[in-house]
Design an enzyme around this catalytic site. Structure first.
Site, PDB file in Angstrom:
ATOM      1  N   THR A 131       0.842  -1.212   0.000  1.00  0.00           N
ATOM      2  CA  THR A 131       0.000   0.000   0.000  1.00  0.00           C
ATOM      3  C   THR A 131       0.869   1.251   0.000  1.00  0.00           C
ATOM      4  O   THR A 131       0.562   2.246  -0.655  1.00  0.00           O
ATOM      5  CB  THR A 131      -0.941  -0.009   1.225  1.00  0.00           C
ATOM      6  OG1 THR A 131      -1.613  -1.264   1.267  1.00  0.00           O
ATOM      7  CG2 THR A 131      -1.948   1.114   1.145  1.00  0.00           C
ATOM      8  N   GLU A 170       9.989  -0.505  11.036  1.00  0.00           N
ATOM      9  CA  GLU A 170       8.730   0.259  10.952  1.00  0.00           C
ATOM     10  C   GLU A 170       8.392   0.860  12.317  1.00  0.00           C
ATOM     11  O   GLU A 170       8.009   2.026  12.424  1.00  0.00           O
ATOM     12  CB  GLU A 170       7.588  -0.644  10.496  1.00  0.00           C
ATOM     13  CG  GLU A 170       7.671  -1.021   9.033  1.00  0.00           C
ATOM     14  CD  GLU A 170       6.606  -2.019   8.632  1.00  0.00           C
ATOM     15  OE1 GLU A 170       6.115  -2.777   9.497  1.00  0.00           O
ATOM     16  OE2 GLU A 170       6.251  -2.047   7.440  1.00  0.00           O
TER      17      GLU A 170
END
Ligand code: DER
Length: 242
Positions: free
Chosen positions: A33, A109
């Site tokens: 995404t 992340e």
């Protein structure tokens, strides 16, 4: 195509609403995404991106930044708080708590997310969940030091994980998947959303216990309450963004 257009819609809306006019440093997550986040950023006027440093969360994210011609930075060289971090997720509950790590990039992340002023999650409709660990079948991704993997597996079982497994490389690699940091990933499903926590009185669950297992580097629960404003954009089946 429906899912891809849902991802693109969420990503474009997120960039349009959260890419600051005077941006200095932006975190770029990993997965499919976030590809559309970089696509949208690369369509912005150059004067809005030329002076911005983009911080990756792994090799895939780094390649996205470089291929888009954006200025590449690195979290270990970055001291100031990032303006905003864009990233995907595997499951998001109504509190905007996330399960991340489907792409095995959860450590960097989380390091980049916690270094930013806010985290903007972008996802398609499949990621919406009433309660964490009830939708994303593999369960909670946990990055572990390889030598400790079997010990962590046994501890997770005793903490209630139904079938924790070391993530294998599949067709891409014989043997375990190796993260960008040289570690293994254990996927730990927890039935009906019960994730081990320090106290059962906390709702929604706050998974402190996972970090206390020797050998665990980081887990894929991104707790919205960690002082970070979290915003999420979901591309829906009907072409809307919520
Ligand atoms: O690994 C991660 O947490 C990624 O953000 C990833 O799982 C999101 O996946 P997707 O954007 O490819 O659906």
């Amino acid at each position: 195509p429906l899912i891809e257009s849902a991802k693109r819609l969420a990503a474009y809306r997120a960039v349009d609403e959260h890419f600051p006019p005077n941006a200095r440093s932006i975190g770029i997550g990993s997965g499919s995404t976030v590809v559309y986040v970089v696509e949208r950023i690369s369509l912005l006027p150059r004067e809005r991106t030329d002076h911005v440093t983009f911080i990756p969360t792994g090799y895939q994210s780094r390649e996205l930044i470089v291929k888009a011609g954006l200025r590449l930075g690195s979290i270990d060289m970055h001291t100031e708080t990032l303006d905003v971090v864009f990233d995907g997720a595997d499951e998001v509950d109504p509190y905007l708590n996330c399960i991340k790590g489907g792409g095995a990039c959860l450590f960097q992340e989380k390091l980049v997310a916690i270094s930013g002023r806010k985290l903007v999650v972008v996802a398609d409709f499949r990621k919406l969940s009433p309660s964490l660990s009830t939708h994303y079948a593999p369960g909670v991704p946990i990055e572990v030091v390889p030598l400790a993997a079997n010990y962590v597996l046994s501890r997770l079982s005793s903490l209630g994980s139904s079938a924790p497994t070391i993530r294998m490389g599949g067709a891409a690699k014989a043997g375990p998947c190796i993260t960008d940091n040289g570690n293994f990933i254990i996927d730990a499903p927890f039935p009906d959303g019960f994730i081990p926590m320090a106290s059962s009185s906390i709702s929604p669950p706050r998974p402190l216990t996972l970090k206390s297992i020797v050998g665990v580097v980081e887990h894929g629960i991104f707790w919205a309450g960690d002082r970070k404003p979290v915003t999420a954009y979901f591309g829906m089946e009907d072409g809307t963004v919520s």
